[in-house]
Design a protein around this motif. Structure first.
Motif, PDB file in Angstrom:
ATOM      1  N   GLU A   1      11.362   3.387  -2.744  1.00  0.00           N
ATOM      2  CA  GLU A   1      12.421   2.388  -2.866  1.00  0.00           C
ATOM      3  C   GLU A   1      12.573   1.604  -1.563  1.00  0.00           C
ATOM      4  O   GLU A   1      12.698   0.372  -1.580  1.00  0.00           O
ATOM      5  CB  GLU A   1      13.742   3.069  -3.217  1.00  0.00           C
ATOM      6  N   LYS A   2      12.526   2.303  -0.435  1.00  0.00           N
ATOM      7  CA  LYS A   2      12.624   1.633   0.863  1.00  0.00           C
ATOM      8  C   LYS A   2      11.479   0.636   1.041  1.00  0.00           C
ATOM      9  O   LYS A   2      11.693  -0.513   1.454  1.00  0.00           O
ATOM     10  CB  LYS A   2      12.591   2.674   1.982  1.00  0.00           C
TER      11      LYS A   2
ATOM     12  N   GLU B   1      11.693  -3.580   1.289  1.00  0.00           N
ATOM     13  CA  GLU B   1      11.107  -4.289   2.429  1.00  0.00           C
ATOM     14  C   GLU B   1      10.063  -5.298   1.938  1.00  0.00           C
ATOM     15  O   GLU B   1       9.952  -6.406   2.475  1.00  0.00           O
ATOM     16  CB  GLU B   1      10.458  -3.300   3.396  1.00  0.00           C
ATOM     17  N   LEU B   2       9.302  -4.904   0.930  1.00  0.00           N
ATOM     18  CA  LEU B   2       8.270  -5.783   0.377  1.00  0.00           C
ATOM     19  C   LEU B   2       8.886  -7.040  -0.219  1.00  0.00           C
ATOM     20  O   LEU B   2       8.383  -8.153  -0.014  1.00  0.00           O
ATOM     21  CB  LEU B   2       7.465  -5.025  -0.681  1.00  0.00           C
ATOM     22  N   ILE B   3       9.996  -6.881  -0.929  1.00  0.00           N
ATOM     23  CA  ILE B   3      10.654  -8.041  -1.534  1.00  0.00           C
ATOM     24  C   ILE B   3      11.201  -8.982  -0.462  1.00  0.00           C
ATOM     25  O   ILE B   3      11.192 -10.205  -0.621  1.00  0.00           O
ATOM     26  CB  ILE B   3      11.768  -7.576  -2.496  1.00  0.00           C
ATOM     27  N   LYS B   4      11.665  -8.405   0.668  1.00  0.00           N
ATOM     28  CA  LYS B   4      12.135  -9.258   1.768  1.00  0.00           C
ATOM     29  C   LYS B   4      11.018 -10.137   2.305  1.00  0.00           C
ATOM     30  O   LYS B   4      11.208 -11.314   2.610  1.00  0.00           O
ATOM     31  CB  LYS B   4      12.680  -8.382   2.907  1.00  0.00           C
ATOM     32  N   LEU B   5       9.808  -9.548   2.430  1.00  0.00           N
ATOM     33  CA  LEU B   5       8.670 -10.285   3.000  1.00  0.00           C
ATOM     34  C   LEU B   5       7.995 -11.198   1.982  1.00  0.00           C
ATOM     35  O   LEU B   5       7.421 -12.222   2.351  1.00  0.00           O
ATOM     36  CB  LEU B   5       7.633  -9.302   3.564  1.00  0.00           C
ATOM     37  N   ALA B   6       8.021 -10.800   0.715  1.00  0.00           N
ATOM     38  CA  ALA B   6       7.352 -11.595  -0.319  1.00  0.00           C
ATOM     39  C   ALA B   6       8.298 -11.803  -1.497  1.00  0.00           C
ATOM     40  O   ALA B   6       8.100 -11.258  -2.584  1.00  0.00           O
ATOM     41  CB  ALA B   6       6.072 -10.902  -0.772  1.00  0.00           C
TER      42      ALA B   6
ATOM     43  N   ILE C   1       7.466  -5.903  -9.580  1.00  0.00           N
ATOM     44  CA  ILE C   1       6.866  -5.016 -10.575  1.00  0.00           C
ATOM     45  C   ILE C   1       6.631  -3.627  -9.991  1.00  0.00           C
ATOM     46  O   ILE C   1       6.920  -2.607 -10.632  1.00  0.00           O
ATOM     47  CB  ILE C   1       5.548  -5.606 -11.103  1.00  0.00           C
ATOM     48  N   LEU C   2       6.127  -3.565  -8.762  1.00  0.00           N
ATOM     49  CA  LEU C   2       5.858  -2.266  -8.138  1.00  0.00           C
ATOM     50  C   LEU C   2       7.144  -1.456  -7.947  1.00  0.00           C
ATOM     51  O   LEU C   2       7.189  -0.263  -8.224  1.00  0.00           O
ATOM     52  CB  LEU C   2       5.151  -2.466  -6.797  1.00  0.00           C
ATOM     53  N   LEU C   3       8.179  -2.137  -7.458  1.00  0.00           N
ATOM     54  CA  LEU C   3       9.448  -1.430  -7.280  1.00  0.00           C
ATOM     55  C   LEU C   3      10.045  -1.057  -8.633  1.00  0.00           C
ATOM     56  O   LEU C   3      10.624   0.029  -8.804  1.00  0.00           O
ATOM     57  CB  LEU C   3      10.425  -2.290  -6.482  1.00  0.00           C
ATOM     58  N   SER C   4       9.884  -1.939  -9.605  1.00  0.00           N
ATOM     59  CA  SER C   4      10.369  -1.640 -10.951  1.00  0.00           C
ATOM     60  C   SER C   4       9.687  -0.395 -11.510  1.00  0.00           C
ATOM     61  O   SER C   4      10.313   0.439 -12.166  1.00  0.00           O
ATOM     62  CB  SER C   4      10.106  -2.837 -11.875  1.00  0.00           C
TER      63      SER C   4
ATOM     64  N   SER D   1       0.837  -1.207   0.000  1.00  0.00           N
ATOM     65  CA  SER D   1       0.000   0.000   0.000  1.00  0.00           C
ATOM     66  C   SER D   1       0.872   1.256   0.000  1.00  0.00           C
ATOM     67  O   SER D   1       0.604   2.220  -0.730  1.00  0.00           O
ATOM     68  CB  SER D   1      -0.918   0.010   1.225  1.00  0.00           C
ATOM     69  N   LEU D   2       1.908   1.224   0.837  1.00  0.00           N
ATOM     70  CA  LEU D   2       2.802   2.375   0.907  1.00  0.00           C
ATOM     71  C   LEU D   2       3.539   2.577  -0.413  1.00  0.00           C
ATOM     72  O   LEU D   2       3.691   3.710  -0.894  1.00  0.00           O
ATOM     73  CB  LEU D   2       3.801   2.191   2.056  1.00  0.00           C
ATOM     74  N   LEU D   3       3.970   1.490  -1.016  1.00  0.00           N
ATOM     75  CA  LEU D   3       4.677   1.578  -2.293  1.00  0.00           C
ATOM     76  C   LEU D   3       3.777   2.174  -3.377  1.00  0.00           C
ATOM     77  O   LEU D   3       4.207   3.021  -4.172  1.00  0.00           O
ATOM     78  CB  LEU D   3       5.161   0.180  -2.701  1.00  0.00           C
ATOM     79  N   SER D   4       2.497   1.757  -3.405  1.00  0.00           N
ATOM     80  CA  SER D   4       1.553   2.305  -4.381  1.00  0.00           C
ATOM     81  C   SER D   4       1.337   3.797  -4.147  1.00  0.00           C
ATOM     82  O   SER D   4       1.247   4.588  -5.102  1.00  0.00           O
ATOM     83  CB  SER D   4       0.219   1.561  -4.300  1.00  0.00           C
TER      84      SER D   4
END
Length: 631
Positions: A447-448, A452-457, A465-468, A432-435
């Motif tokens: 980016e932060k 963190e999202l990639i670490k958890l999932a 895709i979201l970070l990209s 949600s924060l990334l969006s």
């Protein structure tokens, strides 16, 4: 002549001398027992039986124990006292006592009563074993089932139809389908319940192949058989298959019941098959089926998920006995369709009806505030959770607050909330924060959040895709390439965006650049026409939404024009009459360019369009959207 009133104490009546000669059963006294509506009335009959020495008669005492055990106004302690007082072992009384404890959810007690029964040398029968097997089902006592099975074989009652069916069911519930199948294959007589027990076992254990095999092999089927298969397909998200089975059910003349219709409405809601949903609603009305709590909630949810809020509210009003699920379905439907203020008003009506909100209700109302940009209202509801509603906020509620604050661009409050939470942020919060960071171009925090999202999932394609997307918007193409390289190395693939549209009862699906549809040429001709009309009103493709490292501007524009929702809308234009509302369902979040395009198309073609993406509904009309560009 009025019989005298007998007053007794609140403790169980005393048991008569077992040596006294029993009096033959008095039909009048037992008839009085059948007329009792309250415990104190049964106590008076009990006293009469003591006074007349009828209590020493085994049959009469067993009937009294039965009333105490299974009546809604009975008393299990009295039942056990009477049963223990019977001098001649009588298994009917013990079976009744076990049944009474099962009815009152005293499952462990039911098992211990069986042990007491055996210690008193009372021989169990098939009814006893049926009851204790039910207790094993409820408790999940896998080893105990095998012990009872051995005793069943020892006593020669394994061929009892009721015991056989219970054995299949209890083995299936415990995941022992091999044992369940052995019982089934050794059965000399297979009735519909036997087949259904095996079918439910395979469905419960997720063996889809054997579910369909057993279903097809059944010599006859009833509504339970059909419901089992339909519910299985719904549970495993095979919604099209569920609808196919339902249609076959209709063809074979089996009438659906409330359970069938709830499953069907759930499948229809996920597919957005509005025509099918309207058919189900018409069927309910035609056959005078009452909208109970479950069916009413399913109907409200179906219409809401199809973007038909007026019909959803109509179904809500038709549901006379509304459960908390009914209220939640309507409040959640209003929230996801951009009618946040109406959701808040309905929540107030729910409070006025003295219906206590639950954790889901609060999530729905917080989502309404989030989608409507109602920050102050959302903070107020969140603040009242513990003090007013007695609900401890969980990770889902904190996730709603992160979404609410992030959408509003209040990133300082987002970080403050995440630090004060009694739990660690989960993947949904970081997503949600990334969006939100993407919406507000907050690239550093984005980016932060993405890392963190990639670490958890680490296996979720959406994380990459979201970070990209954040890197692409910030023109950090090295970051994009690195992420995509990681995805390739880990074998993670992004599923293509898919949009579906229902026309004349058939659901048509499209992916980006799709050319497989039988009307592909007509669809792309309409796409060109749509682009021409858009240019007339001054539309310019927003190529920043093409988050691929593509240098050629023309290629970028073509990519945007062939997004799946645009193809679905084009098909809707060529396949429906002017003025018909276009309804499209997309499995991913709509991009900003598509959103701008749909607003202009709704004005250019004078068409209402409803697009459901992975996040919410967008109702386009006359050049504007119900989300007010806040999504």
């Amino acid at each position: 002549m009025t019989p005298p009133t007998i007053t007794i104490s609140h403790s169980p009546p005393p048991i008569t001398n077992p040596q006294k000669k029993p009096t033959p059963p008095t039909t009048t006294t037992l008839s009085l027992l059948q007329l009792c509506n309250h415990l104190h009335e049964a106590n008076q009959v009990h006293a009469l039986m003591i006074k007349s020495s009828q209590i020493s008669d085994t049959y009469s005492a067993s009937r009294l124990a039965e009333f105490y055990a299974v009546s809604d106004n009975g008393n299990l302690k009295y039942a056990e006292t009477v049963t223990n007082s019977i001098q001649v072992p009588y298994r009917y009384a013990w079976n009744t006592l076990i049944r009474g404890n099962l009815k009152k959810k005293n499952t462990h007690k039911a098992i211990s009563l069986y042990d007491q029964m055996m210690r008193k040398s009372v021989e169990p029968d098939r009814f006893t074993f049926t009851l204790v097997l039910k207790a094993c089902t409820l408790l999940g006592l896998r080893e105990s089932v095998k012990q009872f099975h051995c005793q069943i074989i020892k006593r020669g009652v394994e061929n009892s139809v009721s015991i056989r069916n219970k054995l299949i069911h209890v083995y299936a519930v415990n995941g022992s389908m091999v044992d369940a199948r052995k019982v089934f294959d050794k059965s000399t007589e297979l009735d519909i319940v036997t087949w259904n027990s095996l079918l439910e076992g395979y469905a419960g254990n997720g063996d889809g192949g054997l579910v369909r095999q057993v279903f097809d092999e059944m010599p006859q089927r009833d509504v339970v058989s059909w419901n089992t298969v339909i519910a299985y397909y719904v549970r495993v998200s095979k919604f099209s298959e569920a609808i196919e089975v339902f249609q076959r059910m209709q063809e074979e003349g089996e009438q659906p019941d409330g359970v069938t219709l709830v499953s069907m409405l759930t499948a229809i809601a996920h597919l957005g098959a509005l025509a099918q949903g309207k058919w189900v609603h018409a069927y309910i009305r035609k056959h005078g089926i009452q909208l109970d709590e479950n069916l009413g909630s399913a109907l409200v949810n179906m219409y809401s998920k199809c973007g038909c809020l007026d019909q959803a509210m109509e179904a809500f009003d038709e549901t006379k006995r509304k459960s908390i699920d009914t209220w939640n379905a309507m409040i959640g439907g209003l929230a996801s369709n951009g009618r946040s203020l109406e959701a808040i008003d309905l929540f107030s009506s729910m409070e006025n009806s003295r219906t206590q909100p639950d954790v889901i209700t609060i999530s729905c109302i917080l989502n309404a505030c989030s989608h409507g940009g109602l920050v102050e209202e959302g903070l107020a509801y969140f603040g009242k959770m513990k003090t007013v509603y007695g609900i401890e906020p969980d990770v889902a509620h904190y996730g709603c607050m992160i979404d609410l604050l992030g959408r509003a661009g209040l990133f300082d409050k987002v970080e403050e909330t995440m630090k004060s939470m009694p739990m660690e942020p989960d993947a949904i919060m970081w997503k949600s924060l990334l969006s939100a960071c993407k919406i507000h171009n907050n690239f550093d925090l984005g980016e932060k959040a993405g890392l963190e999202l990639i670490k958890l999932a680490p296996d979720d394609h959406a994380s990459y895709i979201l970070l990209s997307n954040i890197y692409a918007l910030a023109n950090k193409w090295d970051g994009v390439h690195k992420l995509r390289k990681n995805m390739i190395e880990k074998g993670i693939k992004k599923p293509p965006g898919c949009s579906s549209i229902e026309v004349d009862g058939l659901v048509h699906e499209f992916i980006v650049g799709d050319t497989k549809h039988c009307k592909s040429k007509e669809i792309y001709d309409m796409v060109e026409e749509m682009e021409a009309k858009l240019k007339v009103v001054g539309y310019e493709p927003d190529t920043k939404h093409v988050l691929l490292d593509i240098e050629e501007e023309e290629v970028k524009q073509t990519s945007l024009g062939h997004h799946s929702e645009k193809l679905a809308v084009a098909f809707g234009f060529i396949s429906t009459k002017p003025g018909t509302t276009i309804r499209v369902f997309n499995n991913v979040r709509m991009c900003g360019d598509c959103h701008s395009t749909m607003k202009l198309l709704s004005m250019a073609y004078s068409r209402d369009m409803v697009i459901r993406d992975s996040n919410r509904f967008h109702h386009f009309r006359g050049g504007s959207c119900s989300c007010m560009d806040y999504w």
